[in-house]
Motif scaffolding. Structure first.
Motif, PDB file in Angstrom:
ATOM      1  N   GLY A  38     -23.783 -67.348  69.791  1.00  0.00           N
ATOM      2  CA  GLY A  38     -23.969 -68.366  68.933  1.00  0.00           C
ATOM      3  C   GLY A  38     -25.534 -68.434  69.759  1.00  0.00           C
ATOM      4  N   TYR A  39     -25.346 -68.368  71.263  1.00  0.00           N
ATOM      5  CA  TYR A  39     -25.775 -68.710  72.164  1.00  0.00           C
ATOM      6  C   TYR A  39     -26.540 -67.258  71.401  1.00  0.00           C
ATOM      7  N   SER A  40     -26.202 -66.562  71.551  1.00  0.00           N
ATOM      8  CA  SER A  40     -27.031 -65.373  71.441  1.00  0.00           C
ATOM      9  C   SER A  40     -27.789 -64.989  70.196  1.00  0.00           C
ATOM     10  N   LEU A  41     -27.318 -65.993  69.042  1.00  0.00           N
ATOM     11  CA  LEU A  41     -28.136 -66.405  68.073  1.00  0.00           C
ATOM     12  C   LEU A  41     -29.311 -67.030  67.918  1.00  0.00           C
ATOM     13  N   GLN A  42     -28.843 -68.074  68.882  1.00  0.00           N
ATOM     14  CA  GLN A  42     -29.220 -69.313  68.861  1.00  0.00           C
ATOM     15  C   GLN A  42     -31.035 -68.873  69.641  1.00  0.00           C
ATOM     16  N   ILE A  43     -30.660 -68.135  70.288  1.00  0.00           N
ATOM     17  CA  ILE A  43     -32.184 -67.329  70.976  1.00  0.00           C
ATOM     18  C   ILE A  43     -32.656 -66.443  70.828  1.00  0.00           C
ATOM     19  N   TYR A  44     -32.351 -65.829  69.762  1.00  0.00           N
ATOM     20  CA  TYR A  44     -32.097 -64.786  68.537  1.00  0.00           C
ATOM     21  C   TYR A  44     -33.998 -65.694  67.830  1.00  0.00           C
ATOM     22  N   PHE A  45     -33.446 -66.296  67.522  1.00  0.00           N
ATOM     23  CA  PHE A  45     -33.893 -67.250  66.053  1.00  0.00           C
ATOM     24  C   PHE A  45     -34.941 -68.199  66.687  1.00  0.00           C
ATOM     25  N   ASP A  46     -34.588 -68.606  67.992  1.00  0.00           N
ATOM     26  CA  ASP A  46     -35.537 -69.605  68.117  1.00  0.00           C
ATOM     27  C   ASP A  46     -36.862 -68.581  68.677  1.00  0.00           C
ATOM     28  N   PHE A  47     -36.572 -68.020  69.329  1.00  0.00           N
ATOM     29  CA  PHE A  47     -37.467 -66.561  69.366  1.00  0.00           C
ATOM     30  C   PHE A  47     -38.306 -66.073  68.606  1.00  0.00           C
ATOM     31  N   ASN A  94     -42.434 -58.602  67.423  1.00  0.00           N
ATOM     32  CA  ASN A  94     -42.389 -58.617  69.118  1.00  0.00           C
ATOM     33  C   ASN A  94     -40.531 -58.607  68.715  1.00  0.00           C
ATOM     34  N   PHE A  95     -39.507 -58.646  67.397  1.00  0.00           N
ATOM     35  CA  PHE A  95     -38.652 -58.538  67.696  1.00  0.00           C
ATOM     36  C   PHE A  95     -38.571 -57.347  66.713  1.00  0.00           C
ATOM     37  N   ASP A  96     -37.706 -56.488  66.165  1.00  0.00           N
ATOM     38  CA  ASP A  96     -36.889 -55.555  65.210  1.00  0.00           C
ATOM     39  C   ASP A  96     -35.584 -55.155  65.593  1.00  0.00           C
ATOM     40  N   SER A  97     -35.069 -56.602  65.168  1.00  0.00           N
ATOM     41  CA  SER A  97     -33.580 -56.671  64.448  1.00  0.00           C
ATOM     42  C   SER A  97     -33.214 -55.962  65.784  1.00  0.00           C
ATOM     43  N   PRO A  98     -33.005 -56.674  66.987  1.00  0.00           N
ATOM     44  CA  PRO A  98     -32.659 -56.272  67.932  1.00  0.00           C
ATOM     45  C   PRO A  98     -31.052 -56.044  67.832  1.00  0.00           C
ATOM     46  N   TYR A  99     -30.444 -56.501  66.951  1.00  0.00           N
ATOM     47  CA  TYR A  99     -29.102 -56.816  67.618  1.00  0.00           C
ATOM     48  C   TYR A  99     -28.498 -55.486  66.609  1.00  0.00           C
ATOM     49  N   GLN A 100     -29.423 -54.520  65.843  1.00  0.00           N
ATOM     50  CA  GLN A 100     -29.027 -53.192  65.454  1.00  0.00           C
ATOM     51  C   GLN A 100     -29.353 -52.780  66.340  1.00  0.00           C
ATOM     52  N   ALA A 101     -29.302 -53.019  67.212  1.00  0.00           N
ATOM     53  CA  ALA A 101     -30.052 -51.624  68.693  1.00  0.00           C
ATOM     54  C   ALA A 101     -28.870 -50.393  68.502  1.00  0.00           C
ATOM     55  N   ILE A 145     -24.358 -63.534  62.484  1.00  0.00           N
ATOM     56  CA  ILE A 145     -24.110 -61.818  62.800  1.00  0.00           C
ATOM     57  C   ILE A 145     -24.734 -61.202  61.655  1.00  0.00           C
ATOM     58  N   THR A 146     -24.043 -61.561  60.610  1.00  0.00           N
ATOM     59  CA  THR A 146     -23.991 -60.567  59.575  1.00  0.00           C
ATOM     60  C   THR A 146     -25.019 -60.585  58.855  1.00  0.00           C
ATOM     61  N   TRP A 147     -26.469 -62.041  58.751  1.00  0.00           N
ATOM     62  CA  TRP A 147     -27.902 -61.823  59.024  1.00  0.00           C
ATOM     63  C   TRP A 147     -28.158 -60.545  59.889  1.00  0.00           C
ATOM     64  N   CYS A 148     -27.466 -60.795  60.981  1.00  0.00           N
ATOM     65  CA  CYS A 148     -28.809 -59.815  61.696  1.00  0.00           C
ATOM     66  C   CYS A 148     -28.454 -58.771  61.877  1.00  0.00           C
ATOM     67  N   TRP A 149     -27.320 -58.362  61.210  1.00  0.00           N
ATOM     68  CA  TRP A 149     -26.706 -57.349  61.219  1.00  0.00           C
ATOM     69  C   TRP A 149     -27.257 -56.002  60.528  1.00  0.00           C
ATOM     70  N   MET A 150     -27.273 -57.117  59.141  1.00  0.00           N
ATOM     71  CA  MET A 150     -27.027 -56.626  57.843  1.00  0.00           C
ATOM     72  C   MET A 150     -28.894 -56.580  56.516  1.00  0.00           C
ATOM     73  N   ALA A 151     -28.906 -58.050  57.048  1.00  0.00           N
ATOM     74  CA  ALA A 151     -30.003 -57.822  56.520  1.00  0.00           C
ATOM     75  C   ALA A 151     -31.609 -57.251  57.522  1.00  0.00           C
ATOM     76  N   ARG A 152     -33.082 -57.063  56.501  1.00  0.00           N
ATOM     77  CA  ARG A 152     -34.397 -56.841  56.379  1.00  0.00           C
ATOM     78  C   ARG A 152     -34.628 -58.086  57.775  1.00  0.00           C
ATOM     79  N   ASN A 153     -35.300 -57.859  58.869  1.00  0.00           N
ATOM     80  CA  ASN A 153     -35.604 -58.655  58.726  1.00  0.00           C
ATOM     81  C   ASN A 153     -37.289 -59.078  58.621  1.00  0.00           C
ATOM     82  N   THR A 154     -37.982 -59.661  59.303  1.00  0.00           N
ATOM     83  CA  THR A 154     -39.582 -60.509  58.558  1.00  0.00           C
ATOM     84  C   THR A 154     -40.493 -59.728  58.296  1.00  0.00           C
TER      85      THR A 154
END
Lengths: 455, 361
Positions: free
Chosen positions: A231-240, A261-268, A409-418
C-alpha cells in the motif's frame, strides 16, 4: 500552498492564469508575474521561506555571471565553490543540522557512555521545496562552470526559473508563448485532473488505510506487513506522480512543457530501468552531476559500483535528514551495482515477467527503509515480511486495503500512464474529467500535503 | 535524445495542434460540467444547511450540534431542576446524577463544545425561561479560550437561533454567514442528502451522545477506554494541533465576551445562585508544550487576573484546577490534552463541592 487545496484551485490558479494571459503584457512583465506568483505560492505557509529562495537565487545569479567562459579558471572555480557552499550550506542548516547533531550525540554517547548531550538538536522547520530549488539553482552554476549553458538574461529570468511553482526547464523562458490554445487547455486538464485524482482518490485513501497499521508496526503479521508496504509503495507512487502530472498540466496552461517525471516505474525490468522511470528528473540530476563526474561506468566495474553506491547514498539522503533515507539509497545502490555486475558478466537472463516481479518486490522491500521512522522499525518489518514471525495471511482482516492494493497494482502493471493517453479530446473524456474533478473537490476538505513536500 | 525528452516532444507536438474543433469543444464541456457541479453542491449545502451553520432554517440540521441537542433535551426535562452545569466540551462529562449525590440537587448539564462566555449568559437565560425558575446552583468550568477575540461572537452559536435570541444586546454580525470550504466537502454534501431524506421520510431519534440530563458521552473514546485501546499520546498531539490553532488568533481578551461574562455574573448574583466555578484543567504535558509554543501562558494570566478580580468583588471563590495535582487527579485519566475521562471530571467537581461543604459554603 498545496495544489490540492481550494485556495489554489479556486483562487490562486484562476488569478494567475488570467493575469498571465492578459493581453499586451511584455515578456518581462510576465516573468515578474511568474516570479511573484511563485513566491506567493512558496511563502503561503511561512513568508520567510521566500527569503531563503531569494538568497539562493541572487547568489547563483551573481555566480552565474562571474562564471563566464572567458574568465580565469581560478576565478571561475572560486565562484562555483561559492555557489555550492551557499546552496549546500542552506541545506546543511535547514535540512541536515538536526541529523548532524543527533548523530554526533549518538556517537559521543557510544564513546563516553551515557552522559549529557554534546550538541543541542536544533528544532528547525524544513522550508518547503528547499531541496528542489537549491538543486535547480545549483545546477545552473555547475553548468555555467562546465560551459554548457549561456548566461541567463536577467535576474528576473533567473528568479522565475528557480522559483516557478510547477517547475520548468530554463530554455522555455526565452520564448514564452503569447496565446493559450484550446489544445493546451485540454491537455492541461488531462494532466492536472488525473494528477489530482491520483493524489486525492487513490494515494490518500491508501494512506488512511495503512497509516494506522504502520503506526503499530510491532504487531503486524506477515500478511498485514506486506499489505501495508505494498500500500505504501502505491501511495508514494500515486502521490508523487500525481503531483508531477499536476505540475505538467499547470505548465501547459502557462504555455510550457515540463518533462515527464514518472514512466510506469513498477513495470520496470530491473533497477536501472526502475531509476529511468522513477523521479526521472532527480535520477537525471544525480546521473549528470554526481555519477558521471565520478567516472560513471567508463572506468571499470569496481569504480562504477563505487560511483553508484555514493550517488545513491547521497540521493537517498537528499530525501530527508535521516539515516534511514541514506540506507534506502544505499539499498538501491547495492541492487544497481549488483545488476550492473550481473549484466556485465551475462550470467543469466531470466524471463521478463520474473524480472518485473523481482524488481517490484525488491522495490517494496526498499520502501520499508524509506517509510520506517527508525532502523528497528525497518528491521522488524523486514523480519516479518520474510516470514520471521510466521507466515499467515488473513485477507478479510483488511478487505478495503486488499481491494485497493490489488486494483493499484493492476493499474500500475497493466494500465497506460498519464503520458500515454494524451490524444483523446472526445467529449466523453471531458465529462469524465469533470466528474473526477467534482469527486476531488468533494474530498479536498482534508488537508493532505504531498509526501515529497517534506523533502 | 532520452526517453523522457521523446515523450516531451510527443506532447509538444500534440499541443502544437491547431485550435481544432474537438479541442475547443473539450475545453468548453469541462468547465460547464465541473463548475456547474461545484455550484450545485455549494447551493445544496448552503440551503439545506445540514450542520446548522448558515442558519437558513429550511431543514432541521442532522449532525450533532451540541447547542441544538441540548436545547432539545432541556425542553424534554420532566420538571424543573435546580443545578445547571455550564462550560465547554471539557465540562460535558460532568454527571448531574453524581453531583446530586453530593448536593441533593437534581441537575442538567448544558455544557457544549467550544463554549464561550456568551454561552454562559445565553444558557442561563434560556434555562430560566424553559425551567420556569433559576437554578439554585451553577457548576461552571471556565476555559481561557472562552474569552478569545478570534471570531465574531454570533458565529460561535453555530446554528442555534434560540440561544442567539437570548442575547439581544450582542452584535449578531451577519446572520447568513458566507459559505465555507466544508460546503464543498463530501461530509456536508452527504449530510445534506441525509437531511433531505429525513425531511421526506421522518427524522431518526436523537443520537445517544447525550443522556437526558445533558451528560455527554464521547462514544468512540469511551469504547476505546473500555477495551484498552485508548491512545493518550495521539490525543495529546491532536490537542496540540487544535490548540495551536485556537491560540494563534487569540491576540487579546474579547471585550464583548468580558461584557457577556459580567452580565452572566450579574444574573447569577441577582437570582442568588450559588456559583461553583473552576478553571478547567489540562494535561500537564500538554500544558507545558502549549505554553511553550503559544501565547497560552500570557492569555491564561490575563484571564486569571480578570476572574480573580470579578470573583473577589463579589466575595466568591474561583477554584484553581489547572492541573490534576490541584485537585488530586490523575494525568493518566485524560483522553487528550484537555478532555478528561468522565469519572475524572466528575471526581474533580465532587472534590470541589466537598471542599466547599467542608468550609461551610
Amino acid at each position: 500552498m498545496l495544489f490540492n487545496s481550494y485556495t489554489f484551485i479556486f483562487f490562486f490558479l484562476p488569478a494567475m492564469l488570467i493575469l498571465w494571459w492578459w493581453p499586451g503584457l511584455s515578456r518581462n512583465q510576465r516573468l515578474a508575474l511568474l516570479t511573484i506568483g511563485s513566491y506567493v505560492f512558496y511563502g503561503w505557509a511561512e513568508w520567510w521561506y521566500c527569503l531563503l529562495m531569494l538568497g539562493s537565487t541572487i547568489i547563483d545569479y551573481v555566480a552565474g555571471r562571474r562564471l563566464a567562459p572567458d574568465k580565469p579558471h581560478r576565478e571561475r572555480l572560486a565562484w562555483l565553490l561559492v555557489s555550492l557552499a551557499a546552496n549546500l550550506g542552506l541545506l546543511a542548516v535547514f535540512k541536515y543540522a538536526g541529523l548532524m547533531a543527533r548523530s554526533v550525540n549518538l556517537v559521543a554517547g557510544w564513546v563516553s557512555g551515557s552522559g549529557p548531550e554534546l550538541l543541542e538538536v536544533p528544532d528547525i522547520i524544513l522550508p518547503i521545496g528547499i531541496s528542489f530549488y537549491t538543486f535547480q539553482s545549483m545546477s545552473y552554476t555547475i553548468d555555467r562552470y562546465r560551459k554548457r549553458v549561456p548566461e541567463t538574461e536577467s535576474l528576473l529570468e533567473f528568479a522565475a526559473y528557480v522559483a516557478m511553482f510547477p517547475q520548468l526547464i530554463a530554455d522555455q523562458l526565452r520564448a514564452i508563448p503569447t496565446r493559450l490554445t484550446a489544445s493546451r487547455v485540454a491537455l492541461g486538464l488531462h494532466f492536472f485532473i488525473f494528477g489530482l485524482s491520483k493524489k486525492l482518490l487513490v494515494a490518500d485513501p491508501i494512506a488512511r488505510a495503512i497509516d494506522p497499521l504502520l503506526k503499530h508496526w510491532e504487531w503486524l503479521s506477515f500478511g498485514d506487513a506486506w499489505l501495508s508496504m505494498t500500500g505504501y509503495s502505491l501511495q508514494i507512487y500515486f502521490d508523487f506522480s500525481g503531483y508531477s502530472d499536476m505540475a505538467v498540466g499547470l505548465g501547459l496552461w502557462l504555455g510550457f512543457q515540463l518533462p515527464q517525471n514518472f514512466d510506469s516505474p513498477y513495470q520496470a525490468l530491473g533497477f536501472s530501468d526502475f531509476w529511468r522511470r522513477w523521479h526521472i528528473t532527480l535520477s537525471q540530476w544525480l546521473r549528470d552531476y554526481l555519477y558521471i563526474p565520478m567516472g560513471g561506468n567508463r572506468q571499470g566495474l569496481p569504480r562504477a559500483a563505487a560511483a553508484i553506491l555514493v550517488t545513491m547514498l547521497l540521493g537517498g539522503l537528499w530525501h530527508g535528514p535521516s539515516w534511514t533515507f541514506a540506507a534506502w539509497g544505499l539499498f538501491h545502490g547495492l541492487l544497481l551495482a549488483l545488476e550492473h555486475a550481473l549484466h556485465r558478466l551475462k550470467l543469466w537472463s531470466p524471463p521478463a515477467v520474473l524480472v518485473r516481479l523481482a524488481t517490484f518486490i525488491a522495490v517494496v522491500l526498499g520502501w520499508v527503509l524509506f517509510r520506517a521512522d527508525s532502523f528497528p522499525m525497518a528491521a522488524h518489518l523486514w523480519w516479518v515480511m520474510v516470514g520471521g514471525t510466521g507466515i499467515a495471511f488473513v485477507p478479510e482482516a483488511q478487505p478495503f486495503l486488499l481491494v485497493l492494493a490489488t486494483l493499484g497494482i493492476t493499474w500500475c502493471w497493466m494500465a497506460r500512464n498519464t503520458w500515454d493517453g494524451t490524444a483523446s479530446l472526445r467529449p466523453r473524456r471531458a465529462v469524465l474529467l469533470a466528474l473526477l474533478f467534482m469527486a476531488c473537490v468533494l474530498v479536498m476538505t482534508r488537508p493532505s500535503p504531498f509526501l515529497y513536500f517534506r523533502f | 535524445m532520452t526517453a523522457d525528452e521523446t515523450r516531451s516532444k510527443q506532447v509538444l507536438e500534440t499541443t502544437a495542434m491547431s485550435d481544432n474543433r474537438a479541442a475547443r469543444r473539450f475545453a468548453r464541456i469541462f468547465p460547464v460540467i465541473a463548475l456547474g457541479g461545484v455550484l450545485l453542491v455549494l447551493t445544496l449545502n448552503v440551503l439545506v444547511d445540514a450542520h446548522g451553520v448558515h442558519m437558513t432554517g429550511w431543514l432541521r440540521p442532522v449532525v450533532a450540534n451540541h447547542r441544538l441537542r441540548k436545547e432539545f433535551l432541556l425542553r424534554q426535562l420532566p420538571g424543573p431542576v435546580e443545578l445547571l452545569v455550564l462550560g465547554s466540551s471539557r465540562a460535558i462529562g460532568i454527571d448531574p446524577a453524581a453531583l446530586q449525590e453530593v448536593t441533593g440537587l437534581e441537575g442538567f448539564n448544558a455544557a457544549v463544545g467550544s463554549a464561550e462566555t456568551q454561552d454562559y449568559l445565553a444558557w442561563l437565560r434560556l434555562f430560566i425561561a424553559v425551567n420556569g425558575k433559576p437554578p439554585r446552583m451553577i457548576v461552571l468550568g471556565i476555559d481561557e479560550v472562552s474569552f478569545a477575540n478570534s471570531r465574531p461572537i454570533a458565529e460561535a452559536f453555530s446554528g442555534s437561533k434560540e440561544l442567539l435570541a437570548m442575547l439581544p444586546e450582542v452584535d449578531r454580525g451577519r446572520t447568513y454567514l458566507p459559505f465555507d470550504e466544508h460546503d464543498l466537502g463530501w461530509g456536508r454534501t452527504w449530510d445534506s442528502l441525509r437531511s433531505i431524506y429525513f425531511a421526506l421520510t421522518g427524522y431518526p431519534p436523537e443520537s445517544d451522545l447525550f443522556d437526558a440530563n445533558g451528560l455527554g458521552h464521547y462514544i468512540a473514546r469511551e469504547e476505546a477506554l473500555e477495551n484498552g485501546s485508548l491512545d493518550l499520546e495521539a490525543g495529546l498531539r491532536e490537542s496540540l494541533t487544535d490548540y495551536r490553532n485556537r491560540f494563534a488568533p487569540f491576540t487579546a481578551l474579547s471585550e464583548e465576551r468580558i461584557a457577556c461574562f459580567d452580565r452572566f455574573l450579574d444574573l447569577v448574583a441577582e437570582h442568588d445562585i450559588e456559583l461553583v466555578a473552576f478553571a478547567t484543567p489540562m494535561h500537564p504535558e500538554f500544558l507545558r508544550r502549549i505554553e511553550a509554543e503559544t501565547v497560552a501562558a500570557q492569555r491564561k494570566a490575563e484571564v486569571r487576573t480578570l476572574l480573580r478580580q470579578r470573583f473577589a468583588a463579589r466575595g466568591w471563590v474561583l477554584h484553581e484546577a489547572t492541573q490534576p495535582e490541584n485537585y488530586g487527579g490523575n494525568p493518566e485519566n485524560y483522553y487528550d490534552g484537555v478532555h478528561m475521562h468522565p469519572a475524572e471530571v466528575t471526581y474533580l467537581v465532587e472534590s470541589i463541592l466537598r471542599e466547599r461543604q467542608g468550609k461551610g459554603k
